[in-house]
Scaffold this motif. Structure first.
Motif, PDB file in Angstrom:
ATOM      1  N   ALA A  42      55.218  19.516  49.745  1.00 57.53           N
ATOM      2  CA  ALA A  42      54.698  20.672  49.013  1.00 57.53           C
ATOM      3  C   ALA A  42      53.601  20.173  48.077  1.00 57.53           C
ATOM      4  CB  ALA A  42      55.802  21.349  48.208  1.00 57.53           C
ATOM      5  N   ILE A  43      52.453  20.842  48.123  1.00 61.40           N
ATOM      6  CA  ILE A  43      51.320  20.435  47.286  1.00 61.40           C
ATOM      7  C   ILE A  43      50.993  21.539  46.293  1.00 61.40           C
ATOM      8  CG2 ILE A  43      48.921  19.660  47.245  1.00 61.40           C
ATOM      9  CD1 ILE A  43      49.245  18.772  50.131  1.00 61.40           C
ATOM     10  N   ARG A  44      50.973  21.170  45.017  1.00 57.53           N
ATOM     11  CA  ARG A  44      50.549  22.074  43.947  1.00 57.53           C
ATOM     12  C   ARG A  44      49.195  21.592  43.450  1.00 57.53           C
ATOM     13  NH1 ARG A  44      50.437  24.703  39.297  1.00 57.53           N
ATOM     14  NH2 ARG A  44      52.011  26.203  39.933  1.00 57.53           N
ATOM     15  N   SER A  45      48.343  22.533  43.012  1.00 61.01           N
ATOM     16  CA  SER A  45      47.063  22.140  42.446  1.00 61.01           C
ATOM     17  C   SER A  45      46.591  23.185  41.448  1.00 61.01           C
ATOM     18  CB  SER A  45      46.003  21.961  43.551  1.00 61.01           C
ATOM     19  OG  SER A  45      44.833  21.345  43.019  1.00 61.01           O
ATOM     20  N   THR A  46      45.576  22.814  40.690  1.00 60.23           N
ATOM     21  CA  THR A  46      44.921  23.733  39.752  1.00 60.23           C
ATOM     22  C   THR A  46      43.424  23.734  40.028  1.00 60.23           C
ATOM     23  OG1 THR A  46      44.819  21.933  38.127  1.00 60.23           O
ATOM     24  CG2 THR A  46      46.623  23.515  37.910  1.00 60.23           C
ATOM     25  N   PHE A  47      42.796  24.885  39.732  1.00 61.56           N
ATOM     26  CA  PHE A  47      41.370  25.066  39.985  1.00 61.56           C
ATOM     27  C   PHE A  47      40.732  25.802  38.807  1.00 61.56           C
ATOM     28  CE2 PHE A  47      43.348  24.583  44.081  1.00 61.56           C
ATOM     29  CZ  PHE A  47      42.455  23.816  44.812  1.00 61.56           C
ATOM     30  N   ILE A  48      39.424  25.653  38.710  1.00 59.97           N
ATOM     31  CA  ILE A  48      38.621  26.368  37.711  1.00 59.97           C
ATOM     32  C   ILE A  48      37.580  27.197  38.452  1.00 59.97           C
ATOM     33  CG2 ILE A  48      36.991  26.154  35.797  1.00 59.97           C
ATOM     34  CD1 ILE A  48      38.324  23.489  35.092  1.00 59.97           C
ATOM     35  N   VAL A  49      37.496  28.486  38.155  1.00 59.71           N
ATOM     36  CA  VAL A  49      36.429  29.330  38.693  1.00 59.71           C
ATOM     37  C   VAL A  49      35.482  29.707  37.558  1.00 59.71           C
ATOM     38  CG1 VAL A  49      37.857  30.245  40.540  1.00 59.71           C
ATOM     39  CG2 VAL A  49      37.754  31.468  38.369  1.00 59.71           C
ATOM     40  N   GLY A  50      34.244  29.999  37.906  1.00 58.46           N
ATOM     41  CA  GLY A  50      33.268  30.382  36.890  1.00 58.46           C
ATOM     42  C   GLY A  50      32.748  29.217  36.081  1.00 58.46           C
ATOM     43  N   PHE A  51      32.828  27.998  36.643  1.00 52.61           N
ATOM     44  CA  PHE A  51      32.261  26.836  35.953  1.00 52.61           C
ATOM     45  C   PHE A  51      30.750  27.027  35.830  1.00 52.61           C
ATOM     46  CE2 PHE A  51      30.836  22.389  35.626  1.00 52.61           C
ATOM     47  CZ  PHE A  51      31.706  21.918  34.658  1.00 52.61           C
ATOM     48  N   PRO A  52      30.133  26.540  34.748  1.00 57.26           N
ATOM     49  CA  PRO A  52      28.692  26.741  34.575  1.00 57.26           C
ATOM     50  C   PRO A  52      27.898  26.333  35.817  1.00 57.26           C
ATOM     51  CG  PRO A  52      29.609  25.839  32.576  1.00 57.26           C
ATOM     52  CD  PRO A  52      30.728  25.852  33.581  1.00 57.26           C
ATOM     53  N   GLY A  53      27.073  27.246  36.289  1.00 58.91           N
ATOM     54  CA  GLY A  53      26.241  26.987  37.456  1.00 58.91           C
ATOM     55  C   GLY A  53      26.878  27.340  38.772  1.00 58.91           C
ATOM     56  N   GLU A  54      28.156  27.726  38.796  1.00 62.97           N
ATOM     57  CA  GLU A  54      28.825  28.063  40.044  1.00 62.97           C
ATOM     58  C   GLU A  54      28.163  29.291  40.677  1.00 62.97           C
ATOM     59  OE1 GLU A  54      33.456  28.492  41.206  1.00 62.97           O
ATOM     60  OE2 GLU A  54      32.636  30.206  40.085  1.00 62.97           O
TER      61      GLU A  54
ATOM     62  N   LEU B 288      40.633  26.901  50.136  1.00 62.37           N
ATOM     63  CA  LEU B 288      42.000  27.399  49.962  1.00 62.37           C
ATOM     64  C   LEU B 288      42.616  27.786  51.305  1.00 62.37           C
ATOM     65  CD1 LEU B 288      42.251  29.810  46.886  1.00 62.37           C
ATOM     66  CD2 LEU B 288      43.198  27.524  47.141  1.00 62.37           C
ATOM     67  N   LEU B 289      41.859  28.498  52.113  1.00 61.87           N
ATOM     68  CA  LEU B 289      42.360  28.948  53.403  1.00 61.87           C
ATOM     69  C   LEU B 289      42.604  27.778  54.350  1.00 61.87           C
ATOM     70  CD1 LEU B 289      40.101  32.108  53.868  1.00 61.87           C
ATOM     71  CD2 LEU B 289      42.574  32.079  53.454  1.00 61.87           C
ATOM     72  N   GLU B 290      41.790  26.740  54.219  1.00 61.29           N
ATOM     73  CA  GLU B 290      41.942  25.574  55.083  1.00 61.29           C
ATOM     74  C   GLU B 290      43.061  24.661  54.596  1.00 61.29           C
ATOM     75  OE1 GLU B 290      41.065  23.065  58.305  1.00 61.29           O
ATOM     76  OE2 GLU B 290      40.231  25.033  57.844  1.00 61.29           O
ATOM     77  N   ALA B 291      43.143  24.436  53.284  1.00 62.51           N
ATOM     78  CA  ALA B 291      44.121  23.501  52.722  1.00 62.51           C
ATOM     79  C   ALA B 291      45.534  24.069  52.754  1.00 62.51           C
ATOM     80  CB  ALA B 291      43.739  23.146  51.294  1.00 62.51           C
ATOM     81  N   ARG B 292      45.663  25.403  52.588  1.00 61.54           N
ATOM     82  CA  ARG B 292      46.962  26.059  52.610  1.00 61.54           C
ATOM     83  C   ARG B 292      47.938  25.380  51.666  1.00 61.54           C
ATOM     84  NH1 ARG B 292      45.990  29.740  55.802  1.00 61.54           N
ATOM     85  NH2 ARG B 292      48.068  30.672  55.745  1.00 61.54           N
ATOM     86  N   LEU B 293      47.543  25.291  50.400  1.00 61.07           N
ATOM     87  CA  LEU B 293      48.375  24.664  49.379  1.00 61.07           C
ATOM     88  C   LEU B 293      49.586  25.543  49.070  1.00 61.07           C
ATOM     89  CD1 LEU B 293      45.505  23.521  46.984  1.00 61.07           C
ATOM     90  CD2 LEU B 293      46.616  22.209  48.804  1.00 61.07           C
ATOM     91  N   ASP B 294      50.678  24.911  48.682  1.00 62.57           N
ATOM     92  CA  ASP B 294      51.924  25.647  48.466  1.00 62.57           C
ATOM     93  C   ASP B 294      51.952  26.363  47.123  1.00 62.57           C
ATOM     94  OD1 ASP B 294      53.902  24.555  50.781  1.00 62.57           O
ATOM     95  OD2 ASP B 294      52.538  22.982  50.113  1.00 62.57           O
ATOM     96  N   ARG B 295      51.498  25.699  46.077  1.00 62.23           N
ATOM     97  CA  ARG B 295      51.522  26.261  44.733  1.00 62.23           C
ATOM     98  C   ARG B 295      50.166  26.030  44.082  1.00 62.23           C
ATOM     99  NH1 ARG B 295      55.926  29.463  44.983  1.00 62.23           N
ATOM    100  NH2 ARG B 295      57.852  28.319  45.387  1.00 62.23           N
ATOM    101  N   VAL B 296      49.611  27.075  43.491  1.00 57.08           N
ATOM    102  CA  VAL B 296      48.263  26.955  42.934  1.00 57.08           C
ATOM    103  C   VAL B 296      48.175  27.705  41.610  1.00 57.08           C
ATOM    104  CG1 VAL B 296      45.848  27.641  43.232  1.00 57.08           C
ATOM    105  CG2 VAL B 296      47.086  26.602  45.131  1.00 57.08           C
ATOM    106  N   GLY B 297      47.529  27.074  40.631  1.00 55.76           N
ATOM    107  CA  GLY B 297      47.181  27.738  39.387  1.00 55.76           C
ATOM    108  C   GLY B 297      45.670  27.782  39.271  1.00 55.76           C
ATOM    109  N   CYS B 298      45.139  28.794  38.613  1.00 57.77           N
ATOM    110  CA  CYS B 298      43.689  28.925  38.487  1.00 57.77           C
ATOM    111  C   CYS B 298      43.337  29.454  37.111  1.00 57.77           C
ATOM    112  CB  CYS B 298      43.149  29.852  39.567  1.00 57.77           C
ATOM    113  SG  CYS B 298      41.335  29.953  39.606  1.00 57.77           S
ATOM    114  N   PHE B 299      42.226  28.965  36.571  1.00 54.48           N
ATOM    115  CA  PHE B 299      41.754  29.386  35.262  1.00 54.48           C
ATOM    116  C   PHE B 299      40.284  29.766  35.354  1.00 54.48           C
ATOM    117  CE2 PHE B 299      45.032  26.187  34.823  1.00 54.48           C
ATOM    118  CZ  PHE B 299      45.908  26.772  33.924  1.00 54.48           C
ATOM    119  N   ALA B 300      39.911  30.821  34.661  1.00 45.67           N
ATOM    120  CA  ALA B 300      38.487  31.100  34.480  1.00 45.67           C
ATOM    121  C   ALA B 300      37.958  30.115  33.448  1.00 45.67           C
ATOM    122  CB  ALA B 300      38.286  32.533  34.007  1.00 45.67           C
ATOM    123  N   TYR B 301      36.791  29.531  33.711  1.00 49.02           N
ATOM    124  CA  TYR B 301      36.244  28.518  32.805  1.00 49.02           C
ATOM    125  C   TYR B 301      36.143  29.049  31.380  1.00 49.02           C
ATOM    126  CZ  TYR B 301      33.047  25.363  30.480  1.00 49.02           C
ATOM    127  OH  TYR B 301      32.487  24.505  29.569  1.00 49.02           O
TER     128      TYR B 301
END
Length: 447
Positions: free
Chosen positions: A305-317, A329-342
């Motif tokens: 099981a793979i968990r990860s975190t991501f940031i969206v809206g990073f400057p310049g994205e 995301l669709l390719e990696a098919r991670l089991d648990r994911v957290g995400c934060f707006a920059y």
């Protein structure tokens, strides 16, 4: 023993310290260290501000919201008690604390147990010389009895552009491997069934001391993640790894997972998928390499099981780079994911980058990201329906056990609801059969 004015008979009781702890599991471990030392020296721990002779507030200062929460907690403690010592990550920015609350007694940074104790001694004299038998070998823990966080190092050698942790906690400092193992042994002997290994960069354990050989139980043991995990895996408890950077030697740890030595669970903070954004973040690796690693890890350990975190809206994205992240995301098919707006953090180098993303766009991307991941999570959990799995029970409510599988870390991942939980109690293991699932949790019955 000192007594306080207006408190008749205070000299006849032990001095008491109130404690508030905010922030991540690493801050929680700092809190446990301070609480352990307080009890070792004979101080009582007060459950309320009013029953305390002074209050220690362990703060977080990672993002603006955490700073506000910490300052509010300090203000609340001052209003209710009047005598407050501040420690933790926000304490590393002492001027912020002093400007907002000039009445605090003392301010220290993170992992500063000796400094906190010195401040306590100055304002609430110690009752007597310490006797170690006042404290159990595993120390004072803020987690339930059956699991505990095991911090193996402090600080970080990375300089991610969005992060100020190194300025708060310094460069990597690995704990001696023998000391880590002794703590783990004491925890398991005290009834801990799950050890959650934490640090700022678990994969880098031992880099600062060149993987120096230490000793545990009279035998040599290298100060290195693989060797540490192998030793921890022999203690008879679940071992769960957090904050693992995808370095090549992680492959060795996957072998331990496949062999059943430690839990098949990896918490890997990928943060993004666009090579350009990763470079702006000053993060290691690229999405193509990470996808290759994920495929190789799952080939070696199918239950991983793979968990990860991501940031969206990073400057310049850009829109295209965000779409690249969704494709990952669709390719990696991670089991648990957290995400934060920059969110800009004072002192972070990313604040100076051009191309700030408007807040509405950040929130729209966050919603789209979580919708995509929810679908992935729902599909992966549905694949467990009909299977038998082992779970660790956290608590039992009304005949239903709230438990966790190997794929679920406490507080941040899902749960397994076990109906007809006869004979189960917190801290017990059970074999269950999964009957249903949604996008977060599983429902099961005893097998």
């Amino acid at each position: 023993m000192a007594s306080r004015k207006g408190r008749p008979g205070a000299a006849a009781r032990e001095p008491k310290v109130g404690f508030v702890s905010l922030g991540c599991p690493k801050a929680l471990v700092d809190a446990e260290s301070i609480l352990t030392q307080l009890r070792a020296e004979g101080y009582g721990i007060a459950p309320t501000y009013e029953g305390a002779d002074l209050v220690v507030v362990n703060t977080c200062g990672f993002i603006d919201a955490a700073v506000e929460e910490s300052l509010e907690a300090i203000g609340e403690a001052l209003a209710a008690n009047g005598k407050v010592i501040v420690t933790g990550c926000l304490g590393a920015k002492g001027d912020i604390v002093r400007e907002a609350h000039p009445r605090v007694l003392a301010v220290t940074g993170p992992h500063a147990t000796p400094e906190v104790m010195a401040a306590v001694h100055a304002h609430l004299p110690r009752p007597h010389d310490p006797f170690t038998d006042l404290v159990p070998p595993q120390g004072i823990r803020l987690t339930p009895r059956h699991y505990a966080y095991l911090k193996i190092s402090e600080g970080c050698n990375h300089r991610c552009s969005f992060c100020i942790i190194p300025s708060l906690r310094g460069d990597l400092v690995s704990r001696p491997v023998g000391e880590v193992m002794r703590e783990a042994e004491n925890l398991v002997r005290a009834g801990v069934k799950e050890l959650l290994v934490i640090s700022q960069d678990t994969s880098a354990y031992g880099v600062d001391v060149r993987y120096r050989t230490g000793f545990w139980g009279g035998k040599p043991l290298r100060t290195r993640m693989t060797e540490l995990c192998g030793a921890l895996g022999g203690l008879g408890a679940w071992v769960r790894l957090h904050y693992v950077y995808p370095y090549p030697h992680v492959d060795e740890v996957i072998e331990l997972m496949a062999a059943g030595r430690i839990l098949p669970y990896l918490d890997v903070p990928f943060q993004h998928a666009s090579p350009r954004i990763l470079r702006l973040m000053k993060r290691p690796a690229a999405s193509e390499r990470n996808l290759e690693r994920i495929r190789a890890w799952r080939a070696a350990c199918p239950d991983l099981a793979i968990r990860s975190t991501f940031i969206v809206g990073f400057p310049g994205e850009t829109d295209a780079e965000f779409e690249e992240l969704l494709a990952f995301l669709l390719e990696a098919r991670l089991d648990r994911v957290g995400c934060f707006a920059y969110s800009p953090v004072e002192g972070a180098k990313a604040n100076a980058l051009p191309g700030a993303v408007p807040e509405p766009v950040k929130q729209e991307r966050l919603a789209r990201f979580m919708a995509v991941q929810a679908a992935v999570s729902r599909e992966r959990l549905a694949g467990k329906v009909g299977r038998e799995i082992e779970v660790l029970v956290d608590r039992v409510e009304g005949g239903v056990a709230l438990a966790r599988s190997a794929a679920d870390a406490p507080e941040i991942d899902g749960v397994v609801r076990v109906k007809g939980a006869r004979g189960l109690a917190a801290g017990s293991f059970a074999r269950v059969r999964v009957r249903a699932s949604d996008e977060h949790d599983l429902e099961a019955e005893l097998a």
